[in-house]
Design a protein around this motif. Structure first.
Motif, PDB file in Angstrom:
ATOM      1  N   ALA A 219       0.823  -1.220   0.000  1.00  0.00           N
ATOM      2  CA  ALA A 219       0.000   0.000   0.000  1.00  0.00           C
ATOM      3  C   ALA A 219       0.850   1.260   0.000  1.00  0.00           C
ATOM      4  CB  ALA A 219      -0.942  -0.013   1.195  1.00  0.00           C
ATOM      5  N   GLU A 220       1.938   1.269   0.768  1.00  0.00           N
ATOM      6  CA  GLU A 220       2.778   2.469   0.850  1.00  0.00           C
ATOM      7  C   GLU A 220       3.395   2.786  -0.504  1.00  0.00           C
ATOM      8  OE1 GLU A 220       6.332   4.289   3.713  1.00  0.00           O
ATOM      9  OE2 GLU A 220       5.969   2.138   3.653  1.00  0.00           O
ATOM     10  N   PHE A 221       3.848   1.762  -1.195  1.00  0.00           N
ATOM     11  CA  PHE A 221       4.451   1.971  -2.505  1.00  0.00           C
ATOM     12  C   PHE A 221       3.380   2.331  -3.532  1.00  0.00           C
ATOM     13  CE2 PHE A 221       6.816   0.416  -6.371  1.00  0.00           C
ATOM     14  CZ  PHE A 221       7.837   1.352  -6.284  1.00  0.00           C
ATOM     15  N   ALA A 222       2.185   1.769  -3.399  1.00  0.00           N
ATOM     16  CA  ALA A 222       1.079   2.107  -4.296  1.00  0.00           C
ATOM     17  C   ALA A 222       0.724   3.582  -4.182  1.00  0.00           C
ATOM     18  CB  ALA A 222      -0.138   1.245  -3.970  1.00  0.00           C
ATOM     19  N   ALA A 223       0.702   4.100  -2.959  1.00  0.00           N
ATOM     20  CA  ALA A 223       0.398   5.515  -2.746  1.00  0.00           C
ATOM     21  C   ALA A 223       1.457   6.395  -3.396  1.00  0.00           C
ATOM     22  CB  ALA A 223       0.292   5.805  -1.258  1.00  0.00           C
ATOM     23  N   LEU A 224       2.721   5.958  -3.307  1.00  0.00           N
ATOM     24  CA  LEU A 224       3.810   6.720  -3.926  1.00  0.00           C
ATOM     25  C   LEU A 224       3.623   6.773  -5.441  1.00  0.00           C
ATOM     26  CD1 LEU A 224       7.571   6.432  -3.043  1.00  0.00           C
ATOM     27  CD2 LEU A 224       6.845   6.368  -5.419  1.00  0.00           C
ATOM     28  N   LEU A 225       3.314   5.638  -6.055  1.00  0.00           N
ATOM     29  CA  LEU A 225       3.157   5.591  -7.506  1.00  0.00           C
ATOM     30  C   LEU A 225       1.947   6.395  -7.967  1.00  0.00           C
ATOM     31  CD1 LEU A 225       3.966   1.825  -8.216  1.00  0.00           C
ATOM     32  CD2 LEU A 225       5.449   3.807  -8.562  1.00  0.00           C
ATOM     33  N   ALA A 226       0.840   6.291  -7.246  1.00  0.00           N
ATOM     34  CA  ALA A 226      -0.343   7.064  -7.614  1.00  0.00           C
ATOM     35  C   ALA A 226      -0.082   8.561  -7.463  1.00  0.00           C
ATOM     36  CB  ALA A 226      -1.531   6.642  -6.755  1.00  0.00           C
ATOM     37  N   GLY A 227       0.732   8.913  -6.477  1.00  0.00           N
ATOM     38  CA  GLY A 227       1.098  10.312  -6.299  1.00  0.00           C
ATOM     39  C   GLY A 227       1.890  10.860  -7.475  1.00  0.00           C
ATOM     40  N   LEU A 228       2.678  10.000  -8.133  1.00  0.00           N
ATOM     41  CA  LEU A 228       3.406  10.434  -9.323  1.00  0.00           C
ATOM     42  C   LEU A 228       2.442  10.738 -10.460  1.00  0.00           C
ATOM     43  CD1 LEU A 228       6.424   7.939  -9.272  1.00  0.00           C
ATOM     44  CD2 LEU A 228       6.349  10.301  -8.453  1.00  0.00           C
TER      45      LEU A 228
END
Length: 266
Positions: A219-228
């Motif tokens: 989830a933490e990495f998913a949030a980072l990618l969606a933020g990009l």
């Protein structure tokens, strides 16, 4: 110089290795001559991979929110290494921790370059979720109408090869883009034109995109990618540079030319 190409079987590494006659391919599962075992998760593999190496193409561990500690540990062991070329990203700002901390570590080496490419054209082919959208006829992102200077990984490899082998070290950051900035809708229209099969772009909210990505990654990495994606929607990647031509002497490949070539090889 003998170069260790970390991720030498990956997207940019596999294109870089043929450009370096003395390349040593760092991979988790070496199976061919010229390959050595290298695994970011197993620091015991670092010293063997670095044996006899004078330069490194450094791809940091994938899917790790803060790779700085392990990269710093690796570089501290690279006593015979003079030159390091880091594959970073145009979307990653400088920071004290996380991916943004890596350029400072590399700049501490005697000779260096930091590659900051935009988003890969290869995301529209292969196993990437965007490529799955191309095949299904609908690309889903949270980018809205934001534009990106999509770059062919072969052009990144060409810049990396020069940064690794030029007699005079580059000692600079290279912001690398293709020749034009396109929205995902623009890219879908080009694919539709070339294939004759309708492909469209559907933009969703950042929250929905986070949930979609979290089906495949933490989830933490998913949030980072969606933020990009959200950054792209705000215009962060709407730019083009002449870096590929400045460094290699030839212009970067267009998205249309890239996808046409992909179709010819499919």
């Amino acid at each position: 110089m003998t170069t260790l190409v970390i991720g030498g079987t990956g997207t940019t590494g596999s294109l870089l290795v043929p450009l370096l006659p003395d390349a040593v391919v760092g991979t988790r599962k070496p199976v061919r001559p010229g390959q050595v075992r290298f695994d970011w998760d197993v620091p015991a593999t670092f010293d063997g991979a670095l044996d006899g190496v004078q330069s490194v193409y450094l791809i940091p561990p994938v899917g790790v929110v803060d790779p700085a500690p392990v990269v710093e540990s690796f570089l501290s062991r690279a006593r015979s290494v003079r030159r390091v070329v880091l594959l970073s990203s145009s979307a990653v700002p400088e920071s004290a921790t996380g991916m943004g901390a890596l350029p400072a570590l590399v700049r501490a080496m005697p000779e260096w370059a930091v590659l900051r490419p935009s988003w890969f054209m290869q995301n529209f082919t292969g196993d990437h979720p965007v490529a799955a959208g191309v095949r299904s006829g609908e690309i889903v992102t949270a980018t809205g109408d934001g534009r990106v200077g999509f770059i062919d990984a072969a052009d990144i490899a060409a810049v990396a090869a020069r940064a690794l082998t030029d007699p005079v070290p580059h000692n600079t950051d290279h912001l690398i883009t293709g020749p034009e900035a396109l929205s995902y809708a623009d890219a879908a229209a080009i694919i539709t034109d070339l294939t004759g099969r309708a492909v469209r772009h559907r933009s969703v909210s950042t929250a929905e995109m986070t949930d979609r990505i979290a089906l495949a990654v933490p989830a933490e990495f998913a949030a980072l990618l969606a933020g990009l994606d959200e950054d792209i929607r705000g215009g962060a990647e709407d730019r083009v540079t002449t870096t590929v031509e400045d460094v290699t002497g030839r212009p970067a490949r267009s998205f249309r030319a890239f996808f046409q070539d992909h179709l010819s090889r499919s």
